[in-house]
Structure formats: structure tokens, C-alpha cells
Design an enzyme around this catalytic site. Structure first.
Site, PDB file in Angstrom:
ATOM      1  N   GLU A 113      -1.764  -0.352   8.351  1.00 48.65           N
ATOM      2  CA  GLU A 113      -2.687  -1.391   8.608  1.00 48.65           C
ATOM      3  C   GLU A 113      -1.950  -2.498   9.834  1.00 48.65           C
ATOM      4  O   GLU A 113      -0.860  -2.565   9.815  1.00 48.65           O
ATOM      5  CB  GLU A 113      -3.352  -2.350   7.640  1.00 48.65           C
TER       6      GLU A 113
ATOM      7  N   HIS B  10       0.817  -1.177  -0.047  1.00 48.45           N
ATOM      8  CA  HIS B  10      -0.073  -0.045   0.040  1.00 48.45           C
ATOM      9  C   HIS B  10       0.898   1.482   0.086  1.00 48.45           C
ATOM     10  O   HIS B  10       2.017   1.417   0.408  1.00 48.45           O
ATOM     11  CB  HIS B  10      -0.885   0.035   1.202  1.00 48.45           C
TER      12      HIS B  10
ATOM     13  N   ARG C  13      -0.996  -4.534  -6.459  1.00 46.64           N
ATOM     14  CA  ARG C  13      -0.759  -6.087  -6.374  1.00 46.64           C
ATOM     15  C   ARG C  13       0.534  -6.256  -7.069  1.00 46.64           C
ATOM     16  O   ARG C  13       0.692  -5.754  -8.155  1.00 46.64           O
ATOM     17  CB  ARG C  13      -1.892  -6.681  -7.348  1.00 46.64           C
TER      18      ARG C  13
ATOM     19  N   HIS D 144       3.232  -7.718   1.678  1.00 49.83           N
ATOM     20  CA  HIS D 144       2.444  -8.467   2.637  1.00 49.83           C
ATOM     21  C   HIS D 144       1.378  -9.265   1.945  1.00 49.83           C
ATOM     22  O   HIS D 144       0.735  -8.858   0.858  1.00 49.83           O
ATOM     23  CB  HIS D 144       1.706  -7.869   3.775  1.00 49.83           C
TER      24      HIS D 144
HETATM   25 ZN    ZN Z   1      -2.932  -4.837   2.959  1.00 48.05          ZN
END
Ligand code: ZN
Length: 309
Positions: A114, A96, A191, A171
Site C-alpha cells: 500500500e 501486512h 495488529r 505502520h
Molecule cells: Zn496498512
């Protein structure tokens, strides 16, 4: 209004399963349900208030019209998002952006910080977190030349583990993992690698250039806090957006709410909280200025609060 109950919404995805029903008792749309957006005011999945004075109101509306419930927190949108994720298959490996990259390249979106609490996982489960490239040049060479097994850092996990995932961290969750995610309210994902899989005969699109822009090199692990806290609430992590706790209730405890608001998810058991019964799978927000809240019962919780500037 002291406690605002929130009604989750659900997302069907190819890698999803049925544990949101079998483990959490939710009424899910199919057995490919991967995500429960438990407390969200993000336009890609907006939750509503369940019951009480503001029954049926979107959380975003409540945020805009009754900011006093959230301690007049200085943000143009509800800043956090809580999800439960059931991975029945491997998720693509992703990364991200941070706020500044997302603001410029993603239409003013927030970036995405996150963290994951592992609710449950199969034996010998692993996750992907970080990578093994030492320099940007090595990273780019590994990505462009399909050196994925050298690049990707895979680590074993068990129930109760916690992972902080800063923007720029490579991740992915793998099959057989159930997590609770606390994140910035953002839906921007790049991605990087999809294991060469095909969907309807075609690979899903990758975002290699943006991924290479944002991946942090070298990877630096963010450790969960050790059990430094006394009492029933254990702080797992604090960053510039949120603080997250795991709480274990056995009997009666008092929560002193000193934050603009707190998000509470019941992940095990049941309890009477401020006079109302709650059970596993319930999610709610404790409003600003509530003072002491009494918890009675046997239950486990993940709680979060926004960072205070
Ligand atoms: Zn994520």
C-alpha cells in the site's frame, strides 16, 4: 465506455471521524466514519458503478464480465483498492503479509502492498513507519518485553507527503490525519500493538506471531520519487503492483492513457473531464483503449494504474 464512475462505500470504526463529510461532502453513516472505500471490488466492501451503461453493477461483476474495459488485465480479481481514511484517533500499529505468506496463511488472499498520500493533517502530526530493531532477535525481544518506545519509528508528516508501505513494514496513522491510500485489493492486517487500549473493557486481539513472521528486519525506507516528471502529472512511486501519480490541473491538459486502466480520485477543486463535470470526492476508472482524455479546470488528483507485466 470511456469513463466508469464509481460510488464509494463507507466504514464506521472506533477511530473514525466526520471529515469525510466536512472535507469531502460525502453522506456518511456517523461521525465515527473512518474509511471511504472509493474504488473497491473486495468482498469486504464492494463498490458499484454509478450511472452510464453499467449503472448499479458491482465492480467485481464488471471485472468478470467485461474484462475488455480493463485491457484484459491478467488477474482473477480487480487488483487495486483506493481508500480515503480519516483518523480521528490513533490506529493500532500493524503490518501486512505479502502474497506468498497470505496465500498460505490467509485462505488465498492477496498480500497487501500500500501507499499513502497525506491529504491533510494537524500541525505537528506524525506517523509510524518502520522500526528500530537491527535483527530478528532484537525485534522479538523488543516485542515480547514491551519495549515499544524503543522499537517504534515515528516521523513527522505534512500535507502532500507520500509513503510507500511494502508488506512487512510496521505502520500506523495517528489522530488528525487524512490520507488517500492506494493498495492491493486485500484486507489482511496483523495488529502488532494497540497502545494498551481497551475496547468494551478488553484489549483488541493482537497478532504477534504472524507479525513477527512477516516484519522486515531491518526496516528499509522506500522514498517517494523526486519531481523528475515534467508536465502536470508527477509520478510518486512505481512498484510491482501499481504506479501512483499526483496531478495538478490548471487550465487544460491531455491525459494519454497507455495503461490497461487508470483509477482517478479528485482530491481538490473541480474539472470537466471528457465532457463531464467532476468535483472533489469523485472517483472513476478510465477504461482501456480510450486514448486521449481532455481535462479542463482547476483541480488536484491522485491517479493510479496497475503494473504491466
Ligand atoms: Zn496498512
Amino acid at each position: 465506455m470511456r469513463i466508469i464512475n464509481i460510488k464509494p462505500i463507507f466504514k464506521e470504526v472506533i477511530w473514525g471521524g466526520s471529515r469525510l463529510k466536512t472535507d469531502f461532502g460525502y453522506d456518511i453513516p456517523s461521525d465515527h466514519t473512518g474509511e471511504c472505500w472509493a474504488v473497491s471490488a473486495h468482498p469486504d466492501g464492494e463498490c458499484r458503478v454509478a450511472g452510464g451503461e453499467y449503472d448499479g453493477m458491482l465492480l467485481s461483476e464488471l471485472w468478470n464480465e467485461h474484462r475488455e474495459l480493463f485491457g484484459n488485465y491478467p488477474s482473477d480479481r480487480f487488483p487495486l483498492l483506493t481508500k480515503i481514511i480519516d483518523a480521528n484517533g490513533d490506529l493500532s500499529i500493524q503490518v501486512h503479509p505479502d502474497d506468498s505468506y497470505a496465500a498460505v496463511n490467509e485462505n488465498g488472499s492477496l498480500g497487501k502492498m500500500e501507499c499513502w498520500y497525506i491529504l491533510d493533517c494537524v500541525e505537528n502530526a506524525t506517523i509510524i513507519i518502520g522500526h528500530n530493531a537491527k535483527t530478528k532477535e532484537e525485534l522479538e525481544d523488543m516485542v515480547r518485553n514491551d519495549r515499544w518506545s524503543e522499537l517504534i519509528r515515528e516521523v513527522p508528516i505534512k500535507k502532500g507527503d507520500f509513503f510507500q508501505i511494502d508488506p512487512g513494514t510496521v505502520h500506523a496513522i495517528k489522530a488528525g490525519t487524512l490520507i488517500l491510500e492506494t493498495q492491493q485489493s486485500s484486507d489482511i492486517t496483523y495488529r502488532l500493538y494497540d497502545y494498551g487500549r481497551l475496547q468494551n473493557g478488553k484489549p483488541r486481539p493482537l497478532h504477534i506471531d504472524k507479525s513477527l513472521d512477516v516484519i522486515e528486519v531491518p526496516f528499509v525506507e522506500r522514498k517517494a520519487y523526486e519531481t523528475e516528471e515534467s508536465g502536470w502529472m508527477r509520478k510518486l512511486y512505481s512498484c510491482k503492483y501499481y504506479t501512483v501519480w499526483k496531478a495538478d490541473l490548471n487550465g487544460e491538459e491531455i491525459l494519454k492513457n497507455e495503461y490497461p486502466f487508470m483509477i482517478v480520485s479528485v482530491i481538490e477543486g473541480s474539472a470537466e473531464i471528457d465532457g463531464t463535470e467532476y468535483k472533489k470526492g469523485d472517483h472513476f476508472i478510465i477504461a482501456a483503449g480510450t486514448g486521449d482524455i481532455t481535462f479542463k479546470g482547476n483541480a488536484e488528483f491522485i491517479m493510479s494504474a496497475p503494473a504491466i507485466a
